[in-house]
Scaffold this active site. Structure first.
Site, PDB file in Angstrom:
ATOM      1  N   HIS A 185      16.014 -11.362  32.941  1.00  0.00           N
ATOM      2  CA  HIS A 185      16.049 -12.130  31.695  1.00  0.00           C
ATOM      3  C   HIS A 185      17.106 -13.223  31.782  1.00  0.00           C
ATOM      4  CE1 HIS A 185      13.898  -9.233  28.711  1.00  0.00           C
ATOM      5  NE2 HIS A 185      13.258  -9.361  29.840  1.00  0.00           N
ATOM      6  N   TYR A 230      17.978 -10.062  19.052  1.00  0.00           N
ATOM      7  CA  TYR A 230      18.987  -9.432  18.189  1.00  0.00           C
ATOM      8  C   TYR A 230      18.873 -10.103  16.833  1.00  0.00           C
ATOM      9  CZ  TYR A 230      21.351  -7.385  22.306  1.00  0.00           C
ATOM     10  OH  TYR A 230      21.660  -6.652  23.433  1.00  0.00           O
ATOM     11  N   PRO A 255      26.349   0.266  21.147  1.00  0.00           N
ATOM     12  CA  PRO A 255      25.364  -0.268  22.090  1.00  0.00           C
ATOM     13  C   PRO A 255      25.030  -1.754  21.916  1.00  0.00           C
ATOM     14  CG  PRO A 255      24.279   1.113  20.458  1.00  0.00           C
ATOM     15  CD  PRO A 255      25.744   1.229  20.204  1.00  0.00           C
ATOM     16  N   LYS A 305      26.719  -2.534  26.992  1.00  0.00           N
ATOM     17  CA  LYS A 305      27.802  -2.459  27.984  1.00  0.00           C
ATOM     18  C   LYS A 305      28.075  -1.068  28.556  1.00  0.00           C
ATOM     19  CE  LYS A 305      28.854  -6.619  28.438  1.00  0.00           C
ATOM     20  NZ  LYS A 305      27.597  -6.844  29.122  1.00  0.00           N
ATOM     21  N   TYR A 352      28.064 -11.173  27.987  1.00  0.00           N
ATOM     22  CA  TYR A 352      26.814 -10.406  27.998  1.00  0.00           C
ATOM     23  C   TYR A 352      26.338 -10.159  29.432  1.00  0.00           C
ATOM     24  CZ  TYR A 352      22.469  -8.503  26.139  1.00  0.00           C
ATOM     25  OH  TYR A 352      21.441  -7.645  25.818  1.00  0.00           O
TER      26      TYR A 352
HETATM   27  P1  RFL Z   1      26.328  10.271  30.764  1.00  0.00           P
HETATM   28  O1  RFL Z   1      25.091   9.492  30.961  1.00  0.00           O
HETATM   29  O2  RFL Z   1      26.571  10.872  29.429  1.00  0.00           O
HETATM   30  O3  RFL Z   1      26.315  11.423  31.869  1.00  0.00           O
HETATM   31  C1  RFL Z   1      27.236  12.489  31.832  1.00  0.00           C
HETATM   32  C2  RFL Z   1      26.621  13.668  32.553  1.00  0.00           C
HETATM   33  O4  RFL Z   1      27.553  14.743  32.577  1.00  0.00           O
HETATM   34  C3  RFL Z   1      26.885  15.946  32.211  1.00  0.00           C
HETATM   35  N1  RFL Z   1      27.888  16.891  31.675  1.00  0.00           N
HETATM   36  C4  RFL Z   1      28.414  17.889  32.393  1.00  0.00           C
HETATM   37  N2  RFL Z   1      28.207  18.294  33.651  1.00  0.00           N
HETATM   38  C5  RFL Z   1      28.899  19.381  34.087  1.00  0.00           C
HETATM   39  N3  RFL Z   1      29.770  20.067  33.299  1.00  0.00           N
HETATM   40  C6  RFL Z   1      30.027  19.697  32.031  1.00  0.00           C
HETATM   41  N4  RFL Z   1      30.885  20.378  31.265  1.00  0.00           N
HETATM   42  C7  RFL Z   1      29.334  18.562  31.529  1.00  0.00           C
HETATM   43  N5  RFL Z   1      29.306  17.924  30.322  1.00  0.00           N
HETATM   44  C8  RFL Z   1      28.444  16.909  30.438  1.00  0.00           C
HETATM   45  C9  RFL Z   1      25.850  15.505  31.202  1.00  0.00           C
HETATM   46  O5  RFL Z   1      24.799  16.444  31.055  1.00  0.00           O
HETATM   47  C10 RFL Z   1      25.386  14.186  31.824  1.00  0.00           C
HETATM   48  O6  RFL Z   1      24.323  14.375  32.722  1.00  0.00           O
HETATM   49  O7  RFL Z   1      27.632   9.424  31.142  1.00  0.00           O
HETATM   50  P2  RFL Z   1      27.860   8.279  32.254  1.00  0.00           P
HETATM   51  O8  RFL Z   1      27.331   8.727  33.585  1.00  0.00           O
HETATM   52  O9  RFL Z   1      29.265   7.875  32.118  1.00  0.00           O
HETATM   53  O10 RFL Z   1      26.893   7.078  31.796  1.00  0.00           O
HETATM   54  C11 RFL Z   1      27.129   6.395  30.606  1.00  0.00           C
HETATM   55  C12 RFL Z   1      25.824   5.860  30.021  1.00  0.00           C
HETATM   56  O11 RFL Z   1      24.879   6.910  29.979  1.00  0.00           O
HETATM   57  C13 RFL Z   1      26.030   5.257  28.625  1.00  0.00           C
HETATM   58  O12 RFL Z   1      27.202   4.501  28.583  1.00  0.00           O
HETATM   59  C14 RFL Z   1      24.851   4.349  28.204  1.00  0.00           C
HETATM   60  O13 RFL Z   1      23.660   5.081  28.050  1.00  0.00           O
HETATM   61  C15 RFL Z   1      25.178   3.610  26.909  1.00  0.00           C
HETATM   62  N6  RFL Z   1      24.067   2.791  26.429  1.00  0.00           N
HETATM   63  C16 RFL Z   1      23.792   1.548  26.990  1.00  0.00           C
HETATM   64  N7  RFL Z   1      24.542   1.095  28.019  1.00  0.00           N
HETATM   65  C17 RFL Z   1      24.227  -0.101  28.626  1.00  0.00           C
HETATM   66  O14 RFL Z   1      24.934  -0.499  29.561  1.00  0.00           O
HETATM   67  N8  RFL Z   1      23.157  -0.881  28.228  1.00  0.00           N
HETATM   68  C18 RFL Z   1      22.364  -0.484  27.190  1.00  0.00           C
HETATM   69  O15 RFL Z   1      21.371  -1.167  26.908  1.00  0.00           O
HETATM   70  C19 RFL Z   1      22.689   0.754  26.502  1.00  0.00           C
HETATM   71  N9  RFL Z   1      21.929   1.190  25.480  1.00  0.00           N
HETATM   72  C20 RFL Z   1      23.257   3.251  25.387  1.00  0.00           C
HETATM   73  C21 RFL Z   1      22.193   2.410  24.923  1.00  0.00           C
HETATM   74  C22 RFL Z   1      23.470   4.504  24.794  1.00  0.00           C
HETATM   75  C23 RFL Z   1      22.654   4.928  23.761  1.00  0.00           C
HETATM   76  N10 RFL Z   1      22.908   6.230  23.237  1.00  0.00           N
HETATM   77  C24 RFL Z   1      21.931   7.148  22.868  1.00  0.00           C
HETATM   78  C25 RFL Z   1      24.243   6.800  23.307  1.00  0.00           C
HETATM   79  C26 RFL Z   1      21.384   2.813  23.883  1.00  0.00           C
HETATM   80  C27 RFL Z   1      21.630   4.059  23.276  1.00  0.00           C
HETATM   81  C28 RFL Z   1      20.749   4.423  22.109  1.00  0.00           C
HETATM   82  C1  PHB Z   2      17.904  -0.994  25.067  1.00  0.00           C
HETATM   83  O1  PHB Z   2      16.920  -1.570  25.542  1.00  0.00           O
HETATM   84  O2  PHB Z   2      17.951   0.242  24.934  1.00  0.00           O
HETATM   85  C2  PHB Z   2      19.060  -1.801  24.601  1.00  0.00           C
HETATM   86  C3  PHB Z   2      19.077  -3.162  24.862  1.00  0.00           C
HETATM   87  C4  PHB Z   2      20.146  -3.916  24.425  1.00  0.00           C
HETATM   88  C5  PHB Z   2      21.174  -3.322  23.729  1.00  0.00           C
HETATM   89  C6  PHB Z   2      21.168  -1.947  23.489  1.00  0.00           C
HETATM   90  C7  PHB Z   2      20.094  -1.182  23.918  1.00  0.00           C
HETATM   91  O3  PHB Z   2      22.207  -4.085  23.289  1.00  0.00           O
END
Ligand code: RFL
Ligand code: PHB
Length: 393
Positions: free
Chosen positions: A76, A204, A296, A300, A388
């Site tokens: 993108h 957005y 989110p 980031k 971004y």
């Molecule tokens: P994770 O993905 O939470 O993984 C942690 C892992 O550790 C396990 N765990 C354990 N394992 C052993 N012993 C324990 N006691 C444990 N406790 C936990 C868990 O089961 C899991 O498998 O952390 P990590 O690796 O630091 O990754 C971070 C990302 O997952 C997170 O920052 C992103 O998903 C945030 N996020 C977004 N980030 C972006 O860069 N771009 C996006 O577009 C974006 N959109 C989002 C998002 C997060 C969202 N939610 C639901 C929080 C959109 C949403 C809706």
């Molecule tokens: C997503 O596609 O899940 C998404 C994209 C952009 C954002 C947050 C989440 O800022």
């Protein structure tokens, strides 16, 4: 008597941070064992992020796991922003010469798990009662239970990649640890559906009814979000109500064509800014959501996990190859400098685009002025674009 194993780096958590770290270490000749609390099926089904910075894509390339990402990822060049029905575009390529790639975190996780299981080393799924020991000694260890047996993993270093609800962060002594937190009085209701996206780029939208976001995972799979109350009940949001609300909030001239379809995932997530310092104690190093959370809005979270992993991997390489621990010692400062900038950007973008209460407050007026400024200023758009697409690391 516990079963004893030994590795160079014990990694807690098989999210993107733990999996990417393990893979990069392997590529550079360093062994690890990953301990994950959940099952493989659970980890591979988790729907989360979708936007990868160029730096994250480069790390996947360095890790040798970017084939599918290069084939299926959607590059993108910019994003659309809609303010009360008036739409403008922030052109990343033109403003800062960079792009982002839309590729689901779920897919990235699957690619990394497949590479790991093809011979890189073990992932212990459903590891219970994970606890860290002797962090300030040269021989730290991790105890856990798997397949009903008590086990102990002796390591040189421990990487706490276990997310916000993990156990690693709590191993930091209270006397040295400090947390910074900001909660927001709203959440995001997300919906995933197998319908074509309403736009080629993310939209957005700031609207009197609240923020919304049109995103995607592929040309046939859409991801949408709407700002909602923190106590919103998913049962009150049948699919038709979500599509109606998206049509109102994303409405513009010309209106995007939103294709409706049954949801394949629906969830409400609170928004939070959180940083825990330090990111290191003795031989324990935290990376990703274990140490920090961003709302989110700026996409980031996953990208910050990737940059932490990059710094940590480089530091471990210098230690093993050159017996140099300078980068391990400075990991906390190096990682946090980038974390705080991403925290700032995510907080700023959240406050810029969400509906604030009360609507007649000074803050809400500042928000209107800032949006107006952004719509008309190349300098302001350049600052948004630079953050971004991801600050360098
Ligand atoms: P994770 O993905 O939470 O993984 C942690 C892992 O550790 C396990 N765990 C354990 N394992 C052993 N012993 C324990 N006691 C444990 N406790 C936990 C868990 O089961 C899991 O498998 O952390 P990590 O690796 O630091 O990754 C971070 C990302 O997952 C997170 O920052 C992103 O998903 C945030 N996020 C977004 N980030 C972006 O860069 N771009 C996006 O577009 C974006 N959109 C989002 C998002 C997060 C969202 N939610 C639901 C929080 C959109 C949403 C809706
Ligand atoms: C997503 O596609 O899940 C998404 C994209 C952009 C954002 C947050 C989440 O800022």
């Amino acid at each position: 008597m516990a079963i004893q194993q030994r590795t160079q780096v014990g990694i807690i958590g098989a999210g993107p941070a733990g999996l990417l770290l393990a893979r990069l270490l392997k590529v550079h000749g360093i062994d690890s064992v990953i301990l994950e609390a959940r099952s493989r099926a659970y980890v591979e089904a988790r729907i989360r992020a979708g936007v990868l910075e160029q730096g994250t894509v480069s790390l996947m390339e360095e890790a040798g796991v970017a084939d599918r990402l290069q084939r299926d990822g959607l590059v993108h060049d910019g994003v659309e922003i809609t303010v009360a029905g008036r739409r403008f575009r922030v052109d990343f390529r033109d403003l800062v010469g960079k792009t982002v790639t839309v590729y689901g975190q779920t897919e990235m996780t699957k690619d990394l798990i497949a590479a790991r299981l093809a011979g890189d080393g073990p992932i212990v799924w459903e590891a219970a009662d994970v606890a860290v020991h002797d962090l300030t000694s040269a021989r730290p260890s991790i105890s856990y239970r798997a397949a009903g047996l008590e086990q102990r993993l002796a390591c040189d270093f421990i990487a706490g990649c276990d997310g916000f609800h993990g156990v690693s962060r709590s191993a930091l002594p209270a006397a040295i640890s400090q947390t910074y937190e900001r909660t927001y009085p709203f959440g995001w209701l997300g919906i995933l559906a197998d319908v074509p996206p309403c736009s080629d780029e993310l939209i957005y939208a700031s609207h009197a009814r609240g923020f919304s976001l049109a995103s995607m995972r592929s040309p046939t799979r859409s991801r949408y979000y709407i700002q909602c109350a923190l106590d919103e009940k998913i049962e009150d949001w049948p699919d038709a109500r979500i599509w109606d609300e998206l049509e109102l909030r994303l409405g513009a001239d010309p209106p995007p064509h939103i294709t409706r379809g049954p949801s394949i995932e629906k969830s409400v997530a609170p928004l939070r800014s959180f940083v825990s310092t330090p990111m290191q104690h003795g031989r324990l190093f935290l990376a990703g959501d274990a140490a920090h959370i961003v709302p989110p809005t700026g996409a980031k979270g996953l990208n910050l996990a990737a940059s932490d992993v990059h710094y940590l991997c480089r530091a471990l390489m210098a230690f093993y190859r050159k017996s140099n621990d300078d980068m391990l010692i400075s990991y906390n400062d190096t990682a946090l400098a980038r974390v705080w900038k991403a925290e700032r950007f995510s907080w700023w973008m959240t406050m810029l685009l969400h509906k604030l209460h009360p609507e007649r407050s000074f803050e809400a007026q500042m928000q209107r002025a800032e949006l107006d400024y952004l719509a008309g200023s190349r300098a302001a758009q350049t600052a948004l674009a630079e953050n971004y697409v991801g600050l360098p690391f």
